[in-house]
Design an enzyme around this catalytic site. Structure first.
Site, mmCIF file in Angstrom:
data_model
loop_
_atom_site.group_PDB
_atom_site.id
_atom_site.type_symbol
_atom_site.label_atom_id
_atom_site.label_comp_id
_atom_site.label_asym_id
_atom_site.label_seq_id
_atom_site.Cartn_x
_atom_site.Cartn_y
_atom_site.Cartn_z
ATOM 1 N N ASN A 86 0.842 -1.186 0.000
ATOM 2 C CA ASN A 86 0.000 0.000 0.000
ATOM 3 C C ASN A 86 0.883 1.243 0.000
ATOM 4 O OD1 ASN A 86 -2.378 -1.558 0.177
ATOM 5 N ND2 ASN A 86 -2.184 -1.699 2.394
ATOM 6 N N HIS A 99 6.689 -1.740 3.146
ATOM 7 C CA HIS A 99 6.420 -3.131 3.540
ATOM 8 C C HIS A 99 5.594 -3.820 2.481
ATOM 9 C CE1 HIS A 99 3.302 -0.529 5.309
ATOM 10 N NE2 HIS A 99 2.450 -1.521 5.129
HETATM 11 P P1 AMP Z 1 -0.506 -0.746 5.819
HETATM 12 O O1 AMP Z 1 -1.923 -0.441 6.197
HETATM 13 O O2 AMP Z 1 -0.320 -1.261 4.434
HETATM 14 O O3 AMP Z 1 0.414 0.422 6.141
HETATM 15 O O4 AMP Z 1 -0.072 -1.971 6.727
HETATM 16 C C1 AMP Z 1 0.342 -1.826 8.048
HETATM 17 C C2 AMP Z 1 0.122 -3.159 8.699
HETATM 18 O O5 AMP Z 1 0.844 -3.182 9.896
HETATM 19 C C3 AMP Z 1 -1.348 -3.445 9.059
HETATM 20 O O6 AMP Z 1 -1.777 -4.609 8.365
HETATM 21 C C4 AMP Z 1 -1.306 -3.645 10.578
HETATM 22 O O7 AMP Z 1 -2.163 -4.672 11.010
HETATM 23 C C5 AMP Z 1 0.149 -3.983 10.809
HETATM 24 N N1 AMP Z 1 0.650 -3.682 12.131
HETATM 25 C C6 AMP Z 1 0.478 -2.528 12.844
HETATM 26 N N2 AMP Z 1 1.142 -2.598 14.009
HETATM 27 C C7 AMP Z 1 1.759 -3.804 14.040
HETATM 28 C C8 AMP Z 1 2.590 -4.478 14.986
HETATM 29 N N3 AMP Z 1 2.953 -3.922 16.145
HETATM 30 N N4 AMP Z 1 3.020 -5.727 14.697
HETATM 31 C C9 AMP Z 1 2.657 -6.317 13.535
HETATM 32 N N5 AMP Z 1 1.895 -5.738 12.593
HETATM 33 C C10 AMP Z 1 1.444 -4.494 12.848
#
Ligand code: AMP
Ligand code: ZN
Length: 113
Positions: A86, A99
């Site tokens: 994203n 990511h």
């Molecule tokens: P995005 O919305 O593409 O920026 O993805 C960010 C992702 O990070 C989301 O799917 C969240 O669920 C994940 N996320 C947020 N905080 C954490 C965390 N502490 N550990 C693992 N995943 C996380």
């Protein structure tokens, strides 16, 4: 980046469920999985998103992509998976550290958006 959530995970300041690591890449389980397998694959260097990719920093993104087939195999995703990155507000990016979502373990929906 001191205020970046994923840099804090890389620094061990916030716990994560590690799936894979090498010198350039770290992969861990998404805290809010959207499928039976939902792994986040990130470069160890801070890059805000794919939109910030340049000839100079592209190796960090390439390293993430190169790691994905092995992670997918280790996670048992023999019949396929989806990789999503994203970008920005309209792309739904909430963490401003590049990511790749590696998603699978079920037949995924056909809709992309
Ligand atoms: P995005 O919305 O593409 O920026 O993805 C960010 C992702 O990070 C989301 O799917 C969240 O669920 C994940 N996320 C947020 N905080 C954490 C965390 N502490 N550990 C693992 N995943 C996380
Ligand atoms: Zn970061």
């Amino acid at each position: 980046m001191s205020d970046c959530l994923f840099c804090k995970i890389l620094a061990g300041e916030i716990p994560s469920a590690k799936v894979f690591e090498n010198d350039a890449v770290y992969a861990f389980r998404d805290i809010n999985p959207q499928a039976p397998v939902h792994v986040l694959v990130i470069p160890k260097t801070h890059i805000p998103s794919l939109d910030a990719l340049t000839a100079e920093n592209q190796e960090s993104a390439t390293a993430c992509l190169l790691a994905i087939p092995g992670i997918a195999k280790a996670e048992g995703l023999e019949t396929g998976y989806r990789v999503i990155s994203n970008v920005g507000e309209d792309g739904g990016q909430t963490v401003k550290h590049l990511h790749f979502h590696l998603i699978g373990g079920k037949k995924l929906g056909e809709k992309m958006a």
